[in-house]
Design a protein around this motif. Structure first.
Motif, short mmCIF file in Angstrom:
data_model
loop_
_atom_site.label_atom_id
_atom_site.label_comp_id
_atom_site.label_asym_id
_atom_site.label_seq_id
_atom_site.Cartn_x
_atom_site.Cartn_y
_atom_site.Cartn_z
N ARG A 75 0.83 -1.20 0.00
CA ARG A 75 0.00 0.00 0.00
C ARG A 75 0.87 1.26 0.00
O ARG A 75 0.61 2.21 -0.74
N ASN A 76 1.91 1.26 0.81
CA ASN A 76 2.80 2.42 0.88
C ASN A 76 3.55 2.63 -0.44
O ASN A 76 3.72 3.77 -0.90
N LYS A 77 4.01 1.55 -1.04
CA LYS A 77 4.70 1.66 -2.32
C LYS A 77 3.75 2.17 -3.40
O LYS A 77 4.13 2.99 -4.25
N LEU A 78 2.52 1.67 -3.37
CA LEU A 78 1.53 2.08 -4.36
C LEU A 78 1.21 3.56 -4.21
O LEU A 78 1.15 4.31 -5.21
N ALA A 79 1.02 3.99 -2.97
CA ALA A 79 0.71 5.40 -2.71
C ALA A 79 1.84 6.31 -3.20
O ALA A 79 1.60 7.37 -3.82
N LYS A 80 3.07 5.91 -2.94
CA LYS A 80 4.23 6.70 -3.36
C LYS A 80 4.31 6.79 -4.88
O LYS A 80 4.54 7.88 -5.45
N ALA A 81 4.09 5.66 -5.55
CA ALA A 81 4.17 5.64 -7.01
C ALA A 81 3.07 6.49 -7.63
O ALA A 81 3.31 7.22 -8.61
N LEU A 82 1.87 6.42 -7.08
CA LEU A 82 0.76 7.21 -7.61
C LEU A 82 1.00 8.70 -7.42
O LEU A 82 0.71 9.52 -8.30
N ALA A 83 1.52 9.05 -6.25
CA ALA A 83 1.81 10.47 -5.98
C ALA A 83 2.88 10.99 -6.94
O ALA A 83 2.77 12.13 -7.45
N GLU A 84 3.90 10.20 -7.21
CA GLU A 84 4.96 10.61 -8.13
C GLU A 84 4.44 10.78 -9.55
O GLU A 84 4.98 11.56 -10.33
N ASP A 85 3.38 10.02 -9.87
CA ASP A 85 2.77 10.13 -11.20
C ASP A 85 1.78 11.28 -11.29
O ASP A 85 1.13 11.48 -12.33
N GLY A 86 1.60 12.03 -10.18
CA GLY A 86 0.72 13.18 -10.18
C GLY A 86 -0.75 12.86 -10.05
O GLY A 86 -1.61 13.70 -10.40
N VAL A 87 -1.10 11.70 -9.55
CA VAL A 87 -2.51 11.33 -9.36
C VAL A 87 -3.08 12.12 -8.19
O VAL A 87 -2.45 12.21 -7.13
N PRO A 88 -4.27 12.72 -8.35
CA PRO A 88 -4.87 13.50 -7.25
C PRO A 88 -5.12 12.65 -6.01
O PRO A 88 -5.34 11.44 -6.11
N ASP A 89 -5.13 13.30 -4.85
CA ASP A 89 -5.27 12.59 -3.58
C ASP A 89 -6.55 11.76 -3.51
O ASP A 89 -6.54 10.63 -2.99
N ASP A 90 -7.68 12.31 -4.00
CA ASP A 90 -8.93 11.56 -3.90
C ASP A 90 -8.90 10.31 -4.78
O ASP A 90 -9.47 9.28 -4.44
N ARG A 91 -8.21 10.38 -5.90
CA ARG A 91 -8.08 9.19 -6.77
C ARG A 91 -7.11 8.19 -6.15
O ARG A 91 -7.30 6.98 -6.28
N ILE A 92 -6.07 8.68 -5.47
CA ILE A 92 -5.14 7.78 -4.79
C ILE A 92 -5.87 6.94 -3.76
O ILE A 92 -5.67 5.72 -3.66
N SER A 93 -6.77 7.55 -3.01
CA SER A 93 -7.54 6.82 -1.99
C SER A 93 -8.35 5.71 -2.61
O SER A 93 -8.46 4.61 -2.05
N ASP A 94 -8.93 5.99 -3.79
CA ASP A 94 -9.71 4.94 -4.47
C ASP A 94 -8.81 3.78 -4.88
O ASP A 94 -9.17 2.61 -4.70
N PHE A 95 -7.64 4.09 -5.43
CA PHE A 95 -6.71 3.04 -5.85
C PHE A 95 -6.25 2.20 -4.65
O PHE A 95 -6.12 0.98 -4.76
#
Length: 522
Positions: free
Chosen positions: A64-84
Protein backbone atom coordinates in the motif's frame (compact mmCIF):
# COMPACT_ATOMS: atom_id res chain seq x y z
CA UNK A 1 12.34 1.26 43.14
CA UNK A 2 9.48 -0.90 41.76
CA UNK A 3 10.43 -3.78 39.45
CA UNK A 4 10.15 -3.04 35.71
CA UNK A 5 6.85 -3.90 34.06
CA UNK A 6 7.26 -7.30 32.40
CA UNK A 7 5.14 -6.47 29.38
CA UNK A 8 7.01 -3.21 28.76
CA UNK A 9 10.36 -4.98 29.06
CA UNK A 10 9.36 -7.64 26.51
CA UNK A 11 8.10 -5.00 24.11
CA UNK A 12 11.35 -3.06 24.45
CA UNK A 13 13.27 -6.26 23.69
CA UNK A 14 11.20 -6.87 20.57
CA UNK A 15 11.55 -3.30 19.32
CA UNK A 16 15.32 -3.31 19.95
CA UNK A 17 15.83 -6.69 18.27
CA UNK A 18 18.11 -6.15 15.30
CA UNK A 19 18.31 -9.65 13.83
CA UNK A 20 15.88 -12.27 12.60
CA UNK A 21 17.16 -14.68 15.25
CA UNK A 22 16.48 -12.22 18.07
CA UNK A 23 12.93 -11.56 16.87
CA UNK A 24 12.26 -15.29 16.54
CA UNK A 25 13.56 -16.08 20.01
CA UNK A 26 11.52 -13.29 21.64
CA UNK A 27 8.32 -14.32 19.84
CA UNK A 28 8.82 -17.96 20.80
CA UNK A 29 9.30 -17.00 24.43
CA UNK A 30 6.22 -14.79 24.25
CA UNK A 31 3.97 -17.62 23.07
CA UNK A 32 4.46 -19.28 26.45
CA UNK A 33 1.88 -16.80 27.70
CA UNK A 34 -0.80 -19.03 26.17
CA UNK A 35 0.56 -22.38 27.32
CA UNK A 36 -2.05 -23.94 29.58
CA UNK A 37 -4.71 -21.56 28.30
CA UNK A 38 -4.90 -23.28 24.90
CA UNK A 39 -4.83 -27.07 24.50
CA UNK A 40 -1.63 -28.61 23.09
CA UNK A 41 -3.40 -29.81 19.93
CA UNK A 42 -4.47 -26.25 19.07
CA UNK A 43 -1.40 -24.44 20.29
CA UNK A 44 0.66 -24.30 17.10
CA UNK A 45 -2.36 -23.52 14.93
CA UNK A 46 -3.28 -20.72 17.35
CA UNK A 47 0.15 -19.09 17.38
CA UNK A 48 0.98 -19.58 13.69
CA UNK A 49 -2.45 -18.26 12.72
CA UNK A 50 -1.80 -15.10 14.73
CA UNK A 51 1.63 -14.60 13.16
CA UNK A 52 0.18 -15.25 9.71
CA UNK A 53 -2.46 -12.56 10.20
CA UNK A 54 0.24 -10.09 11.27
CA UNK A 55 2.26 -10.98 8.18
CA UNK A 56 -0.56 -10.51 5.64
CA UNK A 57 -1.33 -7.16 7.24
CA UNK A 58 2.31 -6.05 7.12
CA UNK A 59 2.71 -7.22 3.51
CA UNK A 60 -0.49 -5.38 2.60
CA UNK A 61 0.75 -2.17 4.27
CA UNK A 62 4.11 -2.55 2.57
CA UNK A 63 2.49 -2.75 -0.87
CA UNK A 64 0.00 0.00 0.00
CA UNK A 65 2.80 2.42 0.88
CA UNK A 66 4.70 1.66 -2.32
CA UNK A 67 1.53 2.08 -4.36
CA UNK A 68 0.71 5.40 -2.71
CA UNK A 69 4.23 6.70 -3.36
CA UNK A 70 4.17 5.64 -7.01
CA UNK A 71 0.76 7.21 -7.61
CA UNK A 72 1.81 10.47 -5.98
CA UNK A 73 4.96 10.61 -8.13
CA UNK A 74 2.77 10.13 -11.20
CA UNK A 75 0.72 13.18 -10.18
CA UNK A 76 -2.51 11.33 -9.36
CA UNK A 77 -4.87 13.50 -7.25
CA UNK A 78 -5.27 12.59 -3.58
CA UNK A 79 -8.93 11.56 -3.90
CA UNK A 80 -8.08 9.19 -6.77
CA UNK A 81 -5.14 7.78 -4.79
CA UNK A 82 -7.54 6.82 -1.99
CA UNK A 83 -9.71 4.94 -4.47
CA UNK A 84 -6.71 3.04 -5.85
CA UNK A 85 -5.49 2.14 -2.36
CA UNK A 86 -8.80 0.43 -1.58
CA UNK A 87 -8.99 -1.45 -4.90
CA UNK A 88 -8.58 -5.18 -4.23
CA UNK A 89 -7.18 -5.81 -7.72
CA UNK A 90 -4.22 -3.50 -7.04
CA UNK A 91 -3.04 -6.04 -4.47
CA UNK A 92 -4.05 -9.41 -5.86
CA UNK A 93 -2.51 -8.58 -9.25
CA UNK A 94 0.79 -8.09 -7.38
CA UNK A 95 0.34 -11.43 -5.55
CA UNK A 96 -0.38 -9.66 -2.27
CA UNK A 97 -3.27 -10.84 -0.11
CA UNK A 98 -6.18 -8.40 0.10
CA UNK A 99 -6.74 -7.38 3.71
CA UNK A 100 -10.10 -5.70 4.49
CA UNK A 101 -9.96 -2.79 6.92
CA UNK A 102 -11.36 -4.82 9.84
CA UNK A 103 -8.54 -7.35 9.45
CA UNK A 104 -5.67 -4.87 9.32
CA UNK A 105 -3.41 -5.11 12.33
CA UNK A 106 -3.62 -1.38 13.07
CA UNK A 107 -7.41 -1.68 13.34
CA UNK A 108 -7.17 -4.71 15.65
CA UNK A 109 -4.71 -2.99 17.99
CA UNK A 110 -6.73 0.24 18.06
CA UNK A 111 -10.01 -1.51 18.89
CA UNK A 112 -8.87 -4.50 20.95
CA UNK A 113 -9.68 -3.00 24.36
CA UNK A 114 -13.10 -1.66 23.44
CA UNK A 115 -14.36 -4.61 21.37
CA UNK A 116 -12.39 -7.59 22.74
CA UNK A 117 -9.22 -8.95 21.15
CA UNK A 118 -10.48 -12.52 20.66
CA UNK A 119 -13.63 -11.34 18.88
CA UNK A 120 -11.66 -9.01 16.60
CA UNK A 121 -9.15 -11.71 15.70
CA UNK A 122 -11.85 -14.23 14.75
CA UNK A 123 -13.61 -11.58 12.66
CA UNK A 124 -10.30 -10.66 11.01
CA UNK A 125 -9.56 -14.27 10.10
CA UNK A 126 -13.01 -14.57 8.58
CA UNK A 127 -12.61 -11.33 6.62
CA UNK A 128 -9.24 -12.36 5.16
CA UNK A 129 -10.63 -15.74 4.07
CA UNK A 130 -13.64 -14.08 2.42
CA UNK A 131 -11.33 -11.69 0.57
CA UNK A 132 -8.87 -14.35 -0.67
CA UNK A 133 -10.18 -17.53 -2.27
CA UNK A 134 -6.83 -19.29 -1.76
CA UNK A 135 -7.30 -19.03 2.02
CA UNK A 136 -10.90 -20.28 2.19
CA UNK A 137 -11.31 -22.57 5.19
CA UNK A 138 -7.64 -22.29 6.15
CA UNK A 139 -7.27 -19.72 8.94
CA UNK A 140 -8.17 -20.59 12.54
CA UNK A 141 -11.20 -18.94 14.17
CA UNK A 142 -10.46 -20.08 17.71
CA UNK A 143 -9.51 -16.88 19.53
CA UNK A 144 -12.83 -15.90 21.11
CA UNK A 145 -13.48 -19.11 23.02
CA UNK A 146 -14.13 -19.45 26.73
CA UNK A 147 -10.92 -21.42 27.29
CA UNK A 148 -8.69 -18.69 25.84
CA UNK A 149 -7.24 -16.29 28.40
CA UNK A 150 -8.06 -12.95 26.77
CA UNK A 151 -5.62 -11.02 28.96
CA UNK A 152 -2.72 -13.23 27.89
CA UNK A 153 -3.90 -13.07 24.29
CA UNK A 154 -3.91 -9.25 24.42
CA UNK A 155 -0.34 -9.28 25.78
CA UNK A 156 0.74 -11.59 22.96
CA UNK A 157 -0.90 -9.32 20.38
CA UNK A 158 1.07 -6.38 21.83
CA UNK A 159 4.33 -8.27 21.38
CA UNK A 160 3.53 -9.54 17.88
CA UNK A 161 2.68 -5.93 17.00
CA UNK A 162 6.33 -5.03 17.42
CA UNK A 163 7.62 -7.81 15.12
CA UNK A 164 8.24 -6.10 11.81
CA UNK A 165 7.60 -8.39 8.84
CA UNK A 166 7.37 -5.45 6.45
CA UNK A 167 9.42 -2.36 5.63
CA UNK A 168 12.65 -4.32 5.91
CA UNK A 169 15.39 -2.89 3.71
CA UNK A 170 17.12 -6.23 3.23
CA UNK A 171 14.22 -8.67 2.80
CA UNK A 172 10.62 -8.74 1.65
CA UNK A 173 7.93 -9.25 4.29
CA UNK A 174 7.20 -12.64 2.72
CA UNK A 175 10.78 -13.83 3.22
CA UNK A 176 10.98 -12.59 6.82
CA UNK A 177 7.69 -14.26 7.76
CA UNK A 178 8.67 -17.45 5.93
CA UNK A 179 11.76 -17.75 8.09
CA UNK A 180 9.81 -17.04 11.28
CA UNK A 181 7.13 -19.56 10.31
CA UNK A 182 9.75 -22.28 9.71
CA UNK A 183 11.45 -21.45 13.00
CA UNK A 184 8.16 -21.96 14.83
CA UNK A 185 7.43 -25.23 13.01
CA UNK A 186 10.83 -26.59 14.07
CA UNK A 187 10.28 -25.58 17.68
CA UNK A 188 6.74 -26.97 17.79
CA UNK A 189 8.02 -30.28 16.39
CA UNK A 190 10.71 -30.42 19.07
CA UNK A 191 8.27 -29.49 21.81
CA UNK A 192 5.75 -32.15 20.77
CA UNK A 193 8.29 -34.96 20.51
CA UNK A 194 7.05 -37.97 18.59
CA UNK A 195 3.79 -36.29 17.53
CA UNK A 196 5.81 -33.50 15.96
CA UNK A 197 6.85 -35.88 13.21
CA UNK A 198 3.28 -35.82 11.94
CA UNK A 199 3.73 -32.35 10.47
CA UNK A 200 7.48 -31.72 10.22
CA UNK A 201 10.39 -33.39 8.41
CA UNK A 202 13.93 -32.34 9.46
CA UNK A 203 15.23 -29.72 7.08
CA UNK A 204 18.44 -31.54 6.22
CA UNK A 205 16.45 -34.60 5.11
CA UNK A 206 14.19 -32.44 2.95
CA UNK A 207 17.19 -30.67 1.48
CA UNK A 208 18.86 -33.99 0.66
CA UNK A 209 15.80 -35.14 -1.28
CA UNK A 210 15.44 -31.86 -3.15
CA UNK A 211 19.16 -31.56 -3.94
CA UNK A 212 19.13 -35.05 -5.46
CA UNK A 213 15.87 -34.73 -7.42
CA UNK A 214 16.61 -31.20 -8.75
CA UNK A 215 12.94 -30.30 -9.34
CA UNK A 216 13.48 -27.34 -11.66
CA UNK A 217 10.15 -27.65 -13.44
CA UNK A 218 7.07 -29.84 -13.67
CA UNK A 219 4.58 -31.32 -11.20
CA UNK A 220 5.73 -31.99 -7.63
CA UNK A 221 3.61 -34.22 -5.37
CA UNK A 222 3.73 -35.19 -1.69
CA UNK A 223 1.08 -37.72 -0.54
CA UNK A 224 1.82 -37.09 3.17
CA UNK A 225 2.70 -33.42 2.95
CA UNK A 226 2.43 -32.39 6.62
CA UNK A 227 3.09 -28.66 6.83
CA UNK A 228 4.45 -28.51 3.27
CA UNK A 229 8.20 -28.52 3.93
CA UNK A 230 9.03 -30.45 0.75
CA UNK A 231 7.32 -27.83 -1.39
CA UNK A 232 8.94 -24.91 0.41
CA UNK A 233 12.40 -26.42 -0.02
CA UNK A 234 11.76 -27.17 -3.71
CA UNK A 235 10.79 -23.52 -4.18
CA UNK A 236 13.93 -22.35 -2.38
CA UNK A 237 16.06 -24.67 -4.52
CA UNK A 238 14.68 -23.16 -7.73
CA UNK A 239 15.11 -19.62 -6.43
CA UNK A 240 18.72 -20.30 -5.42
CA UNK A 241 19.67 -21.86 -8.77
CA UNK A 242 17.47 -20.03 -11.28
CA UNK A 243 16.03 -16.98 -9.52
CA UNK A 244 12.78 -15.95 -7.86
CA UNK A 245 10.97 -15.52 -11.20
CA UNK A 246 11.26 -19.27 -11.86
CA UNK A 247 9.46 -20.37 -8.68
CA UNK A 248 6.29 -20.80 -10.72
CA UNK A 249 8.01 -23.33 -12.99
CA UNK A 250 6.73 -26.06 -10.68
CA UNK A 251 3.15 -26.92 -9.80
CA UNK A 252 2.74 -28.50 -6.37
CA UNK A 253 0.15 -31.03 -5.26
CA UNK A 254 -0.19 -32.55 -1.82
CA UNK A 255 -2.45 -34.36 0.59
CA UNK A 256 -2.65 -34.47 4.37
CA UNK A 257 -4.92 -36.56 6.58
CA UNK A 258 -4.91 -34.32 9.68
CA UNK A 259 -7.17 -31.26 9.53
CA UNK A 260 -5.00 -28.97 11.62
CA UNK A 261 -1.83 -30.00 9.82
CA UNK A 262 -3.55 -29.45 6.46
CA UNK A 263 -4.34 -25.89 7.56
CA UNK A 264 -0.72 -25.34 8.66
CA UNK A 265 0.47 -26.60 5.28
CA UNK A 266 -1.77 -24.24 3.35
CA UNK A 267 -0.65 -21.31 5.48
CA UNK A 268 2.98 -22.33 5.00
CA UNK A 269 2.59 -22.35 1.22
CA UNK A 270 0.80 -19.00 1.35
CA UNK A 271 3.52 -17.25 3.36
CA UNK A 272 6.14 -18.52 0.91
CA UNK A 273 4.16 -17.36 -2.11
CA UNK A 274 3.54 -20.89 -3.39
CA UNK A 275 0.25 -21.49 -5.21
CA UNK A 276 -0.18 -25.14 -4.22
CA UNK A 277 -3.05 -27.60 -4.47
CA UNK A 278 -3.43 -29.54 -1.21
CA UNK A 279 -6.89 -30.69 -2.15
CA UNK A 280 -10.23 -29.10 -1.22
CA UNK A 281 -9.89 -30.58 2.27
CA UNK A 282 -7.82 -33.05 4.27
CA UNK A 283 -8.18 -36.78 3.69
CA UNK A 284 -6.56 -40.23 3.93
CA UNK A 285 -4.33 -40.83 0.89
CA UNK A 286 -5.22 -44.53 0.71
CA UNK A 287 -8.95 -44.22 1.34
CA UNK A 288 -9.63 -40.92 -0.42
CA UNK A 289 -6.99 -39.90 -2.95
CA UNK A 290 -7.53 -36.19 -3.59
CA UNK A 291 -5.51 -36.28 -6.84
CA UNK A 292 -6.62 -39.54 -8.47
CA UNK A 293 -5.55 -38.63 -12.03
CA UNK A 294 -2.28 -36.89 -11.19
CA UNK A 295 0.94 -37.95 -12.88
CA UNK A 296 3.87 -36.16 -11.26
CA UNK A 297 7.40 -35.52 -12.41
CA UNK A 298 8.62 -35.63 -8.81
CA UNK A 299 7.16 -37.40 -5.80
CA UNK A 300 8.68 -36.49 -2.42
CA UNK A 301 7.36 -38.03 0.78
CA UNK A 302 8.17 -38.70 4.40
CA UNK A 303 5.12 -40.78 5.36
CA UNK A 304 4.56 -42.11 8.88
CA UNK A 305 6.69 -45.21 9.45
CA UNK A 306 5.23 -48.68 9.91
CA UNK A 307 1.60 -47.60 10.32
CA UNK A 308 -0.89 -50.32 11.17
CA UNK A 309 -4.64 -50.55 10.56
CA UNK A 310 -4.42 -48.39 7.46
CA UNK A 311 -7.19 -48.12 4.82
CA UNK A 312 -6.30 -51.32 2.93
CA UNK A 313 -8.33 -52.34 -0.13
CA UNK A 314 -7.07 -55.55 -1.68
CA UNK A 315 -8.63 -54.61 -5.02
CA UNK A 316 -6.83 -51.26 -5.24
CA UNK A 317 -5.22 -50.79 -8.68
CA UNK A 318 -2.14 -49.25 -7.03
CA UNK A 319 -0.94 -52.63 -5.75
CA UNK A 320 0.65 -53.71 -9.04
CA UNK A 321 3.60 -55.38 -7.31
CA UNK A 322 1.71 -57.07 -4.48
CA UNK A 323 -0.91 -56.35 -1.83
CA UNK A 324 0.77 -54.70 1.19
CA UNK A 325 0.21 -56.40 4.56
CA UNK A 326 -2.44 -55.14 6.97
CA UNK A 327 0.02 -54.43 9.77
CA UNK A 328 2.41 -52.18 7.84
CA UNK A 329 1.78 -49.54 5.15
CA UNK A 330 5.41 -49.01 4.09
CA UNK A 331 5.03 -50.79 0.76
CA UNK A 332 1.65 -49.16 0.22
CA UNK A 333 3.40 -45.78 0.29
CA UNK A 334 6.06 -47.00 -2.15
CA UNK A 335 3.53 -48.37 -4.60
CA UNK A 336 1.35 -45.29 -4.28
CA UNK A 337 4.39 -43.16 -5.18
CA UNK A 338 5.06 -45.31 -8.26
CA UNK A 339 1.42 -45.04 -9.32
CA UNK A 340 1.75 -41.24 -9.33
CA UNK A 341 4.89 -41.05 -11.45
CA UNK A 342 4.89 -39.78 -15.01
CA UNK A 343 6.73 -41.96 -17.53
CA UNK A 344 10.06 -40.33 -16.67
CA UNK A 345 9.25 -39.21 -13.14
CA UNK A 346 11.34 -39.85 -10.02
CA UNK A 347 10.19 -40.43 -6.45
CA UNK A 348 11.94 -40.14 -3.09
CA UNK A 349 10.27 -41.84 -0.11
CA UNK A 350 11.67 -41.87 3.44
CA UNK A 351 10.99 -45.17 5.21
CA UNK A 352 12.16 -47.14 8.23
CA UNK A 353 15.18 -49.37 7.57
CA UNK A 354 13.04 -52.44 8.12
CA UNK A 355 11.76 -51.95 4.57
CA UNK A 356 15.22 -53.02 3.29
CA UNK A 357 14.84 -56.63 4.29
CA UNK A 358 11.39 -57.29 5.74
CA UNK A 359 10.22 -60.86 5.12
CA UNK A 360 7.23 -62.62 3.56
CA UNK A 361 4.72 -60.37 1.75
CA UNK A 362 6.97 -57.30 1.73
CA UNK A 363 9.90 -59.37 0.46
CA UNK A 364 7.78 -60.44 -2.50
CA UNK A 365 6.78 -56.86 -3.27
CA UNK A 366 10.37 -55.68 -2.94
CA UNK A 367 11.50 -58.40 -5.35
CA UNK A 368 8.80 -57.45 -7.84
CA UNK A 369 9.81 -53.78 -7.71
CA UNK A 370 13.48 -54.62 -8.22
CA UNK A 371 12.66 -56.90 -11.16
CA UNK A 372 10.51 -54.11 -12.64
CA UNK A 373 13.68 -51.95 -12.47
CA UNK A 374 12.01 -49.29 -10.32
CA UNK A 375 14.65 -48.86 -7.61
CA UNK A 376 17.20 -46.26 -8.68
CA UNK A 377 18.98 -45.56 -5.40
CA UNK A 378 18.92 -46.50 -1.72
CA UNK A 379 20.43 -44.14 0.86
CA UNK A 380 20.86 -45.21 4.49
CA UNK A 381 20.56 -42.11 6.68
CA UNK A 382 22.54 -41.35 9.85
CA UNK A 383 20.90 -41.99 13.22
CA UNK A 384 19.21 -39.21 15.21
CA UNK A 385 18.20 -37.06 12.24
CA UNK A 386 14.62 -37.42 13.43
CA UNK A 387 14.12 -36.01 16.88
CA UNK A 388 10.62 -37.50 16.89
CA UNK A 389 11.68 -41.16 16.51
CA UNK A 390 14.72 -43.34 17.13
CA UNK A 391 13.79 -45.68 14.27
CA UNK A 392 16.66 -45.70 11.72
CA UNK A 393 15.60 -44.60 8.25
CA UNK A 394 16.54 -44.62 4.59
CA UNK A 395 15.44 -42.88 1.42
CA UNK A 396 14.14 -44.93 -1.50
CA UNK A 397 14.57 -43.30 -4.92
CA UNK A 398 12.25 -44.81 -7.52
CA UNK A 399 11.92 -44.18 -11.23
CA UNK A 400 10.18 -45.75 -14.21
CA UNK A 401 12.93 -44.93 -16.67
CA UNK A 402 16.67 -45.42 -16.12
CA UNK A 403 17.48 -45.06 -19.81
CA UNK A 404 19.43 -42.07 -21.24
CA UNK A 405 16.05 -40.47 -22.07
CA UNK A 406 17.05 -39.05 -25.44
CA UNK A 407 17.96 -35.36 -25.37
CA UNK A 408 18.36 -35.49 -21.58
CA UNK A 409 21.57 -37.49 -22.17
CA UNK A 410 21.61 -39.31 -18.87
CA UNK A 411 23.82 -42.34 -18.34
CA UNK A 412 22.14 -45.64 -19.07
CA UNK A 413 21.44 -47.20 -15.65
CA UNK A 414 18.89 -49.83 -16.60
CA UNK A 415 19.00 -52.93 -14.38
CA UNK A 416 21.30 -51.09 -11.96
CA UNK A 417 20.81 -49.62 -8.48
CA UNK A 418 23.03 -47.18 -6.59
CA UNK A 419 23.58 -47.86 -2.88
CA UNK A 420 24.84 -45.10 -0.57
CA UNK A 421 25.63 -45.66 3.12
CA UNK A 422 25.53 -42.24 4.79
CA UNK A 423 25.14 -43.49 8.36
CA UNK A 424 28.49 -42.10 9.41
CA UNK A 425 27.68 -38.60 8.23
CA UNK A 426 26.20 -35.58 9.97
CA UNK A 427 27.08 -33.69 13.11
CA UNK A 428 25.24 -33.40 16.41
CA UNK A 429 23.56 -30.02 16.95
CA UNK A 430 22.66 -30.94 20.52
CA UNK A 431 22.55 -34.02 22.73
CA UNK A 432 19.76 -35.73 20.80
CA UNK A 433 19.65 -34.32 17.27
CA UNK A 434 21.93 -34.67 14.25
CA UNK A 435 21.99 -32.66 11.01
CA UNK A 436 23.55 -33.40 7.66
CA UNK A 437 26.16 -30.73 6.95
CA UNK A 438 26.53 -28.77 3.71
CA UNK A 439 29.51 -30.97 2.87
CA UNK A 440 27.49 -34.13 3.52
CA UNK A 441 24.60 -32.94 1.36
CA UNK A 442 26.94 -31.99 -1.47
CA UNK A 443 28.78 -35.32 -1.40
CA UNK A 444 25.63 -37.46 -1.39
CA UNK A 445 23.86 -35.42 -4.06
CA UNK A 446 26.91 -35.19 -6.34
CA UNK A 447 27.45 -38.95 -6.03
CA UNK A 448 23.92 -39.60 -7.25
CA UNK A 449 24.18 -37.00 -10.02
CA UNK A 450 27.51 -38.44 -11.21
CA UNK A 451 26.00 -41.94 -11.23
CA UNK A 452 22.94 -40.79 -13.18
CA UNK A 453 24.93 -38.49 -15.47
CA UNK A 454 22.75 -35.43 -14.93
CA UNK A 455 23.36 -32.05 -16.57
CA UNK A 456 24.65 -30.66 -13.27
CA UNK A 457 27.17 -33.51 -13.05
CA UNK A 458 28.38 -32.87 -16.59
CA UNK A 459 28.77 -29.15 -15.87
CA UNK A 460 30.88 -30.00 -12.81
CA UNK A 461 32.86 -32.67 -14.72
CA UNK A 462 31.79 -35.35 -12.23
CA UNK A 463 32.39 -39.00 -13.02
CA UNK A 464 30.96 -41.77 -10.88
CA UNK A 465 33.08 -44.42 -9.23
CA UNK A 466 32.41 -46.83 -6.37
CA UNK A 467 33.82 -45.84 -2.98
CA UNK A 468 34.39 -48.55 -0.42
CA UNK A 469 32.26 -48.03 2.65
CA UNK A 470 30.18 -45.30 1.01
CA UNK A 471 28.70 -46.11 -2.40
CA UNK A 472 28.34 -49.00 -4.85
CA UNK A 473 26.54 -49.39 -8.16
CA UNK A 474 25.06 -52.90 -8.23
CA UNK A 475 23.61 -54.66 -11.23
CA UNK A 476 20.41 -56.63 -10.84
CA UNK A 477 22.29 -59.94 -10.73
CA UNK A 478 24.13 -58.75 -7.62
CA UNK A 479 20.88 -57.71 -5.97
CA UNK A 480 19.45 -61.14 -6.73
CA UNK A 481 22.49 -62.72 -5.07
CA UNK A 482 21.59 -60.77 -1.94
CA UNK A 483 18.04 -62.11 -2.20
CA UNK A 484 16.66 -58.65 -2.93
CA UNK A 485 17.78 -57.18 0.39
CA UNK A 486 18.35 -53.46 -0.22
CA UNK A 487 20.37 -52.41 2.83
CA UNK A 488 23.26 -50.28 1.46
CA UNK A 489 25.72 -51.79 3.98
CA UNK A 490 25.33 -55.14 2.16
CA UNK A 491 26.79 -53.64 -1.00
CA UNK A 492 29.21 -50.82 -0.22
CA UNK A 493 31.72 -52.89 1.71
CA UNK A 494 33.26 -52.06 5.07
CA UNK A 495 34.01 -48.43 5.75
CA UNK A 496 34.96 -47.00 9.10
CA UNK A 497 33.46 -48.93 12.04
CA UNK A 498 31.60 -45.80 13.09
CA UNK A 499 29.72 -45.80 9.81
CA UNK A 500 28.16 -49.16 10.54
CA UNK A 501 27.38 -48.89 14.21
CA UNK A 502 24.99 -46.29 15.64
CA UNK A 503 26.44 -44.21 18.47
CA UNK A 504 25.81 -45.37 21.99
CA UNK A 505 22.86 -43.64 23.64
CA UNK A 506 23.19 -43.09 27.39
CA UNK A 507 20.50 -44.83 29.40
CA UNK A 508 19.36 -44.13 32.89
CA UNK A 509 17.77 -47.48 33.68
CA UNK A 510 15.10 -50.02 32.71
CA UNK A 511 12.51 -47.33 31.89
CA UNK A 512 14.81 -45.75 29.33
CA UNK A 513 15.63 -49.16 27.85
CA UNK A 514 11.92 -49.96 27.47
CA UNK A 515 11.39 -46.60 25.79
CA UNK A 516 14.11 -47.46 23.25
CA UNK A 517 12.55 -50.85 22.59
CA UNK A 518 9.11 -49.34 22.05
CA UNK A 519 10.64 -46.88 19.56
CA UNK A 520 12.21 -49.72 17.60
CA UNK A 521 9.12 -51.90 17.42
CA UNK A 522 6.49 -49.16 17.16
Amino acid sequence: MPPPDKKSTEQEETLSASTREEIQAILWKATDKLRGSVGPAQYKEFVLGLIFLKYVSDAFDEHRNKLAKALAEDGVPDDRISDFLEDCDEYTSAHVFWVPEAARWSWIVANAKSQGVGKLLDEAMDAVMRGNAALTGVLPKIFNRDNVDQKRLAELVDLVSDARFGNNEEKLAQDVLGEVYEYFLVNFARAEGKRGGEFYTPQSVVRLIVEILEPYEGRVYDPACGSGGMFVQASKFIEAHRGRSHKTDIAVYGQESNERTWRLGRMNLAVHGIDGNLGPRWGDTFADDKHPDLKADFVMANPPFNIKNWARDEGDARWRYGIPPRNNANFAWLQHAVSKLSDRGTAAVVLANGSHSSPRIEAEIRQAMVEADLVACMIALPPQLFRTTQIPASVWFLTKDKSPQGATRLDDRRDTTLFIDARGMGEMVDRTERNLTETDLAKIASTYHAWRGTASAREANLAYQDESGFCFSADIATVREHEYTLAPARYVGVGSPGALDPPAVPRSGPASLMKDLYAIFD
